[in-house]
Write a protein that holds these residues in place. Structure first.
Motif, PDB file in Angstrom:
ATOM      1  N   THR A  69       0.831  -1.203   0.000  1.00 20.55           N
ATOM      2  CA  THR A  69       0.000   0.000   0.000  1.00 20.55           C
ATOM      3  C   THR A  69       0.863   1.250   0.000  1.00 20.55           C
TER       4      THR A  69
ATOM      5  N   SER B  48       2.164   1.783  -3.393  1.00 20.34           N
ATOM      6  CA  SER B  48       1.088   2.259  -4.259  1.00 20.34           C
ATOM      7  C   SER B  48       0.820   3.745  -4.024  1.00 20.34           C
ATOM      8  N   VAL B  49       0.819   4.177  -2.757  1.00 24.00           N
ATOM      9  CA  VAL B  49       0.619   5.593  -2.444  1.00 24.00           C
ATOM     10  C   VAL B  49       1.732   6.431  -3.072  1.00 24.00           C
ATOM     11  N   TYR B  50       2.947   5.912  -2.993  1.00 25.65           N
ATOM     12  CA  TYR B  50       4.076   6.660  -3.582  1.00 25.65           C
ATOM     13  C   TYR B  50       3.904   6.783  -5.098  1.00 25.65           C
ATOM     14  N   ARG B  51       3.628   5.680  -5.740  1.00 23.90           N
ATOM     15  CA  ARG B  51       3.539   5.691  -7.208  1.00 23.90           C
ATOM     16  C   ARG B  51       2.352   6.510  -7.706  1.00 23.90           C
ATOM     17  N   ASN B  52       1.212   6.392  -7.019  1.00 23.92           N
ATOM     18  CA  ASN B  52      -0.021   7.001  -7.521  1.00 23.92           C
ATOM     19  C   ASN B  52      -0.244   8.434  -7.062  1.00 23.92           C
ATOM     20  N   SER B  53       0.318   8.798  -5.910  1.00 24.71           N
ATOM     21  CA  SER B  53       0.043  10.124  -5.352  1.00 24.71           C
ATOM     22  C   SER B  53       1.295  10.974  -5.180  1.00 24.71           C
TER      23      SER B  53
ATOM     24  N   TYR C 185       4.654  10.486  -6.178  1.00 25.48           N
ATOM     25  CA  TYR C 185       5.508  10.684  -7.352  1.00 25.48           C
ATOM     26  C   TYR C 185       4.916  11.717  -8.314  1.00 25.48           C
ATOM     27  N   PRO C 186       3.638  11.618  -8.683  1.00 21.96           N
ATOM     28  CA  PRO C 186       3.080  12.641  -9.588  1.00 21.96           C
ATOM     29  C   PRO C 186       3.117  14.045  -8.984  1.00 21.96           C
TER      30      PRO C 186
ATOM     31  N   SER D 250       5.527  15.757 -11.627  1.00 25.94           N
ATOM     32  CA  SER D 250       4.691  15.945 -12.812  1.00 25.94           C
ATOM     33  C   SER D 250       5.115  17.145 -13.650  1.00 25.94           C
TER      34      SER D 250
ATOM     35  N   HIS E  48       0.226  11.965   3.888  1.00 25.02           N
ATOM     36  CA  HIS E  48      -0.186  10.682   3.329  1.00 25.02           C
ATOM     37  C   HIS E  48      -0.216   9.578   4.383  1.00 25.02           C
TER      38      HIS E  48
END
Length: 233
Positions: free
Chosen positions: A6, A9-14, A16-17, A21, A75
């Motif tokens: 999890t 996933s938080v790093y990749r989806n929230s 990092y962008p 971005s 987060h």
């Protein structure tokens, strides 16, 4: 394992962008990368100094990203974590972000309320491992601002203790091989001159701030020794 997945996933989806971005890449750069480490007690003005640090690095043509502990900590609410568990998760996300920034050859500004000299050493070790040289900024709130924040003696003692701890953290940063320079600044980016070990300047911070010895602007990014390095800075 589920928590680890999890967190990734938080790093990749929230995370990092949010960090990368709008950053692009700076892949033409070679040699050491440059980071600014901005630390100080809560409320000392790290965000304002972080903005100045970005401007400083960008003056030298660097593309930069911000890695702020405060942003990462928000987060942690996904897990209901606080205290040491949350600190460890923030460090994990921070170190991954530094690694990703290094891969993209970006300058970084790390804003962190470091809890002790061990936390400072872990941060600097990771920056060094990823190929960064660091400028450290220890942010010291002016005593007039500090006094308006305290309502009782117990709170005042907590603030005093946090600034004494800052002395040891600052000395650790200053002495780390990844660090090219450490500067004591107030929230407006003005520099406090110090004689002798950094810790001697920061421990009695309430007295030192009342009697500035010298005021100066934020320091320049250290020039690299070889002409080739200078071209890439």
């Amino acid at each position: 394992m589920e928590r680890g997945n999890t967190a990734l996933s938080v790093y990749r989806n929230s995370i990092y962008p949010a960090i990368f971005s709008n950053a692009g890449n700076d892949s033409h750069r070679d040699g050491p990368l440059t980071a600014c480490v901005v630390t100080g007690p809560p409320g000392s003005g790290k965000q304002a100094i972080g903005q100045r640090a970005h401007a400083l690095l960008q003056t030298y043509g660097l593309k930069t990203v911000s890695i702020a502990h405060g942003d990462l900590a928000r987060h942690c609410s996904d897990y209901g974590l606080n205290g040491r568990d949350a600190d460890q998760l923030v460090e994990m996300w921070r170190d991954q972000a530094i690694a990703d920034a290094a891969q993209r050859r970006l300058g970084v500004v790390v804003e962190a309320t470091l809890t002790d000299d061990s936390a400072a050493r872990r941060l600097l070790d990771n920056l060094q491992h990823q190929g960064y040289q660091a400028i450290g900024f220890a942010v010291c709130t002016p005593v007039t601002s500090l006094d308006t924040r305290v309502s009782d003696m117990q709170q005042a003692e907590r603030f005093r203790a946090s600034y004494e701890q800052l002395g040891w953290i600052a000395e650790c940063i200053e002495n780390h091989p990844a660090t090219t320079r450490l500067v004591l600044v107030d929230r407006h980016g003005q520099q406090y001159n110090s004689n002798g070990p950094t810790v001697q300047a920061v421990e009695p911070i309430r007295q030192r701030i009342q009697h500035k010895e010298q005021t100066a602007s934020l320091p320049p990014v250290p020039r690299r020794k070889s002409p080739e390095h200078s071209r890439h800075l």
